[in-house]
Design a protein around this motif. Structure first.
Motif, PDB file in Angstrom:
ATOM      1  N   MET A   1       6.444   2.922  11.256  1.00 41.34           N
ATOM      2  CA  MET A   1       5.094   2.847  11.762  1.00 41.34           C
ATOM      3  C   MET A   1       4.165   3.790  10.982  1.00 41.34           C
ATOM      4  N   VAL A   2       4.667   4.957  10.663  1.00 39.50           N
ATOM      5  CA  VAL A   2       3.854   5.924   9.915  1.00 39.50           C
ATOM      6  C   VAL A   2       3.497   5.352   8.547  1.00 39.50           C
ATOM      7  N   VAL A   3       4.471   4.753   7.861  1.00 37.75           N
ATOM      8  CA  VAL A   3       4.226   4.190   6.535  1.00 37.75           C
ATOM      9  C   VAL A   3       3.208   3.056   6.629  1.00 37.75           C
ATOM     10  N   GLU A   4       3.327   2.215   7.654  1.00 37.00           N
ATOM     11  CA  GLU A   4       2.366   1.136   7.828  1.00 37.00           C
ATOM     12  C   GLU A   4       0.960   1.684   8.054  1.00 37.00           C
ATOM     13  N   ASN A   5       0.849   2.739   8.836  1.00 40.29           N
ATOM     14  CA  ASN A   5      -0.460   3.367   9.051  1.00 40.29           C
ATOM     15  C   ASN A   5      -1.015   3.942   7.751  1.00 40.29           C
ATOM     16  N   ASP A   6      -0.136   4.573   6.970  1.00 40.77           N
ATOM     17  CA  ASP A   6      -0.578   5.143   5.684  1.00 40.77           C
ATOM     18  C   ASP A   6      -1.067   4.056   4.740  1.00 40.77           C
ATOM     19  N   PHE A   7      -0.342   2.936   4.685  1.00 43.14           N
ATOM     20  CA  PHE A   7      -0.797   1.847   3.824  1.00 43.14           C
ATOM     21  C   PHE A   7      -2.106   1.259   4.329  1.00 43.14           C
ATOM     22  N   GLY A   8      -2.309   1.268   5.640  1.00 41.49           N
ATOM     23  CA  GLY A   8      -3.591   0.822   6.174  1.00 41.49           C
ATOM     24  C   GLY A   8      -4.730   1.702   5.690  1.00 41.49           C
ATOM     25  N   ILE A   9      -4.487   3.008   5.653  1.00 40.86           N
ATOM     26  CA  ILE A   9      -5.498   3.952   5.164  1.00 40.86           C
ATOM     27  C   ILE A   9      -5.768   3.716   3.682  1.00 40.86           C
ATOM     28  N   LEU A  10      -4.684   3.551   2.888  1.00 38.95           N
ATOM     29  CA  LEU A  10      -4.857   3.286   1.457  1.00 38.95           C
ATOM     30  C   LEU A  10      -5.603   1.976   1.229  1.00 38.95           C
ATOM     31  N   ALA A  11      -5.251   0.948   1.987  1.00 32.94           N
ATOM     32  CA  ALA A  11      -5.887  -0.357   1.822  1.00 32.94           C
ATOM     33  C   ALA A  11      -7.362  -0.312   2.206  1.00 32.94           C
ATOM     34  N   SER A  12      -7.717   0.579   3.128  1.00 29.96           N
ATOM     35  CA  SER A  12      -9.129   0.671   3.501  1.00 29.96           C
ATOM     36  C   SER A  12      -9.973   1.272   2.376  1.00 29.96           C
ATOM     37  N   ARG A  13      -9.334   2.016   1.462  1.00 31.96           N
ATOM     38  CA  ARG A  13     -10.054   2.608   0.330  1.00 31.96           C
ATOM     39  C   ARG A  13      -9.974   1.772  -0.933  1.00 31.96           C
ATOM     40  N   TRP A  14      -8.788   1.179  -1.194  1.00 34.62           N
ATOM     41  CA  TRP A  14      -8.569   0.466  -2.454  1.00 34.62           C
ATOM     42  C   TRP A  14      -8.020  -0.926  -2.189  1.00 34.62           C
ATOM     43  N   ARG A  15      -8.709  -1.917  -2.747  1.00 35.61           N
ATOM     44  CA  ARG A  15      -8.367  -3.318  -2.525  1.00 35.61           C
ATOM     45  C   ARG A  15      -7.013  -3.704  -3.082  1.00 35.61           C
ATOM     46  N   ILE A  16      -6.519  -2.978  -4.064  1.00 27.53           N
ATOM     47  CA  ILE A  16      -5.242  -3.352  -4.669  1.00 27.53           C
ATOM     48  C   ILE A  16      -4.121  -3.362  -3.633  1.00 27.53           C
ATOM     49  N   PHE A  17      -4.267  -2.586  -2.571  1.00 25.52           N
ATOM     50  CA  PHE A  17      -3.237  -2.525  -1.536  1.00 25.52           C
ATOM     51  C   PHE A  17      -3.397  -3.626  -0.482  1.00 25.52           C
ATOM     52  N   HIS A  18      -4.372  -4.524  -0.654  1.00 27.86           N
ATOM     53  CA  HIS A  18      -4.580  -5.627   0.277  1.00 27.86           C
ATOM     54  C   HIS A  18      -3.661  -6.806  -0.017  1.00 27.86           C
ATOM     55  N   ARG A  19      -3.102  -6.865  -1.205  1.00 24.64           N
ATOM     56  CA  ARG A  19      -2.321  -8.044  -1.592  1.00 24.64           C
ATOM     57  C   ARG A  19      -1.038  -7.600  -2.291  1.00 24.64           C
ATOM     58  N   ARG A  20      -0.234  -8.563  -2.657  1.00 23.60           N
ATOM     59  CA  ARG A  20       1.002  -8.285  -3.373  1.00 23.60           C
ATOM     60  C   ARG A  20       0.662  -7.636  -4.709  1.00 23.60           C
ATOM     61  N   ILE A  21       1.340  -6.552  -5.032  1.00 27.83           N
ATOM     62  CA  ILE A  21       1.085  -5.833  -6.271  1.00 27.83           C
ATOM     63  C   ILE A  21       2.035  -6.386  -7.332  1.00 27.83           C
ATOM     64  N   ASN A  22       1.486  -6.984  -8.351  1.00 29.97           N
ATOM     65  CA  ASN A  22       2.267  -7.660  -9.378  1.00 29.97           C
ATOM     66  C   ASN A  22       2.614  -6.690 -10.513  1.00 29.97           C
ATOM     67  N   LEU A  23       3.446  -5.703 -10.206  1.00 29.11           N
ATOM     68  CA  LEU A  23       3.890  -4.708 -11.178  1.00 29.11           C
ATOM     69  C   LEU A  23       5.392  -4.507 -11.037  1.00 29.11           C
ATOM     70  N   HIS A  24       5.985  -3.885 -12.039  1.00 31.06           N
ATOM     71  CA  HIS A  24       7.395  -3.502 -11.961  1.00 31.06           C
ATOM     72  C   HIS A  24       7.540  -2.489 -10.818  1.00 31.06           C
ATOM     73  N   PRO A  25       8.647  -2.530 -10.051  1.00 37.56           N
ATOM     74  CA  PRO A  25       8.800  -1.625  -8.905  1.00 37.56           C
ATOM     75  C   PRO A  25       8.572  -0.147  -9.211  1.00 37.56           C
ATOM     76  N   LYS A  26       9.032   0.342 -10.374  1.00 39.04           N
ATOM     77  CA  LYS A  26       8.812   1.769 -10.670  1.00 39.04           C
ATOM     78  C   LYS A  26       7.321   2.061 -10.867  1.00 39.04           C
ATOM     79  N   ASN A  27       6.571   1.066 -11.374  1.00 36.33           N
ATOM     80  CA  ASN A  27       5.129   1.260 -11.527  1.00 36.33           C
ATOM     81  C   ASN A  27       4.403   1.156 -10.191  1.00 36.33           C
TER      82      ASN A  27
END
Length: 102
Positions: A1-27
């Motif tokens: 739940m904490v991680v989901e909340n954190d991603f919600g905060i990140l997504a509210s600032r940066w659109r890249i976190f709104h969708r699937r990130i098409n990068l290599h996992p380490k990136n």
């Protein structure tokens, strides 16, 4: 739940976190860490400005970089790099928070 909340905060600032990130996992890991660092940096703008001002004051003591060019480093370039390394690792060139960085 904490991680989901954190991603919600990140997504509210940066659109890249709104969708699937098409990068290599380490990136993707690096992208998430960068997002967290930027988020924390933006939380205290006055404190960050003070740190940036200190950096600018210290940067005035360094010699200017000359002849920037291709990807083949000359001996002079290696010497400049070593001088910067020595400066930033010395008490004069270090910043108070650099040893706490991960």
């Amino acid at each position: 739940m904490v991680v989901e909340n954190d991603f919600g905060i990140l997504a509210s600032r940066w659109r890249i976190f709104h969708r699937r990130i098409n990068l290599h996992p380490k990136n993707v890991d690096k992208l998430v860490v960068a997002g967290c660092i930027l988020h924390n940096f933006l939380l205290a703008p006055s404190e960050n400005q003070r740190l940036l001002d200190e950096e600018e004051q210290q940067a005035r003591h360094m010699a200017p970089v000359r002849h920037m060019g291709g990807n083949r480093a000359s001996r002079e370039a290696c010497n400049v790099r070593e001088a910067f390394c020595t400066f930033f690792n010395s008490p004069e060139g270090s910043v108070s928070w650099q040893d706490r960085m991960v």
